[in-house]
Scaffold this active site. Structure first.
Site, short mmCIF file in Angstrom:
data_model
loop_
_atom_site.label_atom_id
_atom_site.label_comp_id
_atom_site.label_asym_id
_atom_site.label_seq_id
_atom_site.Cartn_x
_atom_site.Cartn_y
_atom_site.Cartn_z
N ASN A 78 -8.53 62.18 -46.30
CA ASN A 78 -9.38 61.89 -45.15
C ASN A 78 -8.60 61.49 -43.90
O ASN A 78 -9.14 60.87 -42.99
CB ASN A 78 -10.40 60.80 -45.51
CG ASN A 78 -11.20 61.16 -46.74
OD1 ASN A 78 -11.18 60.46 -47.74
ND2 ASN A 78 -11.88 62.30 -46.70
N LEU A 85 -7.83 59.24 -38.59
CA LEU A 85 -8.69 58.98 -39.74
C LEU A 85 -10.04 59.64 -39.54
O LEU A 85 -10.64 59.54 -38.47
CB LEU A 85 -8.89 57.46 -39.90
CG LEU A 85 -9.85 57.01 -41.00
CD1 LEU A 85 -9.30 57.35 -42.38
CD2 LEU A 85 -10.10 55.51 -40.88
N CYS A 86 -10.52 60.32 -40.56
CA CYS A 86 -11.84 60.95 -40.54
C CYS A 86 -12.72 60.22 -41.54
O CYS A 86 -12.54 60.34 -42.76
CB CYS A 86 -11.73 62.44 -40.90
SG CYS A 86 -13.31 63.31 -40.88
N ILE A 87 -13.66 59.45 -41.02
CA ILE A 87 -14.54 58.66 -41.87
C ILE A 87 -15.89 58.54 -41.18
O ILE A 87 -15.97 58.45 -39.95
CB ILE A 87 -13.91 57.26 -42.13
CG1 ILE A 87 -14.75 56.45 -43.11
CG2 ILE A 87 -13.70 56.50 -40.83
CD1 ILE A 87 -14.08 55.14 -43.50
#
Length: 209
Positions: A78, A85-87
């Site tokens: 992620n 950061l991909c969240i």
């Protein structure tokens, strides 16, 4: 309240009641740019590591989320290869049918620095590999966990060089738990040691939510 005032308040609260496992400082005294240090949680492949990141807040915070970028090497499903950061919690609160995310999973103004950091730690040990930002890391995590862990362990060893001399290093799971009753100005998210929190205060806190 302006974004700068909101961030100054959240920074004061964080300094009063630090979140275990994190080191937070302003970058060049800029309230909109925070330097984050993350200690790897115990009993995980990240244990002993210290990962540097930068959190940048928009001028309309908290109505829109900050960005979170790792400055250390960070191989994770992620995390994009450039460190972003991909969240879900950091995705803008606008409808996006293509993402498959529910509205309650995305950013909302009640979130705080603490809730973001807790989500980051949760993601370390429980990656979302259904739609990875780093496809290679996602495939390796799913199909070759031993090789994935080997890469992460090498990054952990490299990251130890960045541990500040004046920062206490958490050494056990107990060090990652807030044991004293925090001073709370408004509804915030924390980790608690339930045995240390008295029932009366707990009821008062819950009634404020």
């Amino acid at each position: 309240m302006s974004a700068a005032q909101t961030l100054q308040r959240q920074l004061r609260e964080f300094q009063k009641n630090p979140l275990p496992g994190f080191n937070v400082e302003l970058k060049e005294d800029n309230i909109f740019v925070w330097d984050i240090g993350i200690f790897g949680p115990p009993d995980t492949i990240y244990e002993g590591g210290y990962f540097k990141a930068t959190m940048k807040f928009p001028e309309d915070y908290p109505f829109n989320p900050p960005t979170f970028t790792f400055n250390s090497e960070f191989f994770h499903p992620n995390v994009y290869t450039d460190g972003r950061l991909c969240i879900s919690i950091l995705h803008p609160p606008t409808p996006d049918p293509m993402s498959g995310e529910r509205p309650e999973e995305r950013w909302n103004p009640t979130q705080s620095v603490e809730s973001i950091l807790i989500s980051v730690i949760s993601l370390l040990t429980d990656p979302n590999i259904s739609s990875p930002a780093n496809v290679d890391a996602g495939v390796m995590y799913r199909d070759d966990r031993e090789k994935y862990n080997e890469i992460v362990r090498k990054e952990v060893e490299k990251s130890k060089r960045d541990i500040p001399e004046n920062v206490a290093i958490p050494k056990s799971a107990e060090d990652f738990i807030i044991k004293n009753k925090p001073e709370i100005e408004e509804d915030e998210s924390f980790w608690y040691d339930d045995e240390e929190v008295d029932d009366e205060w707990d009821e008062d806190y819950m009634s404020d939510e």
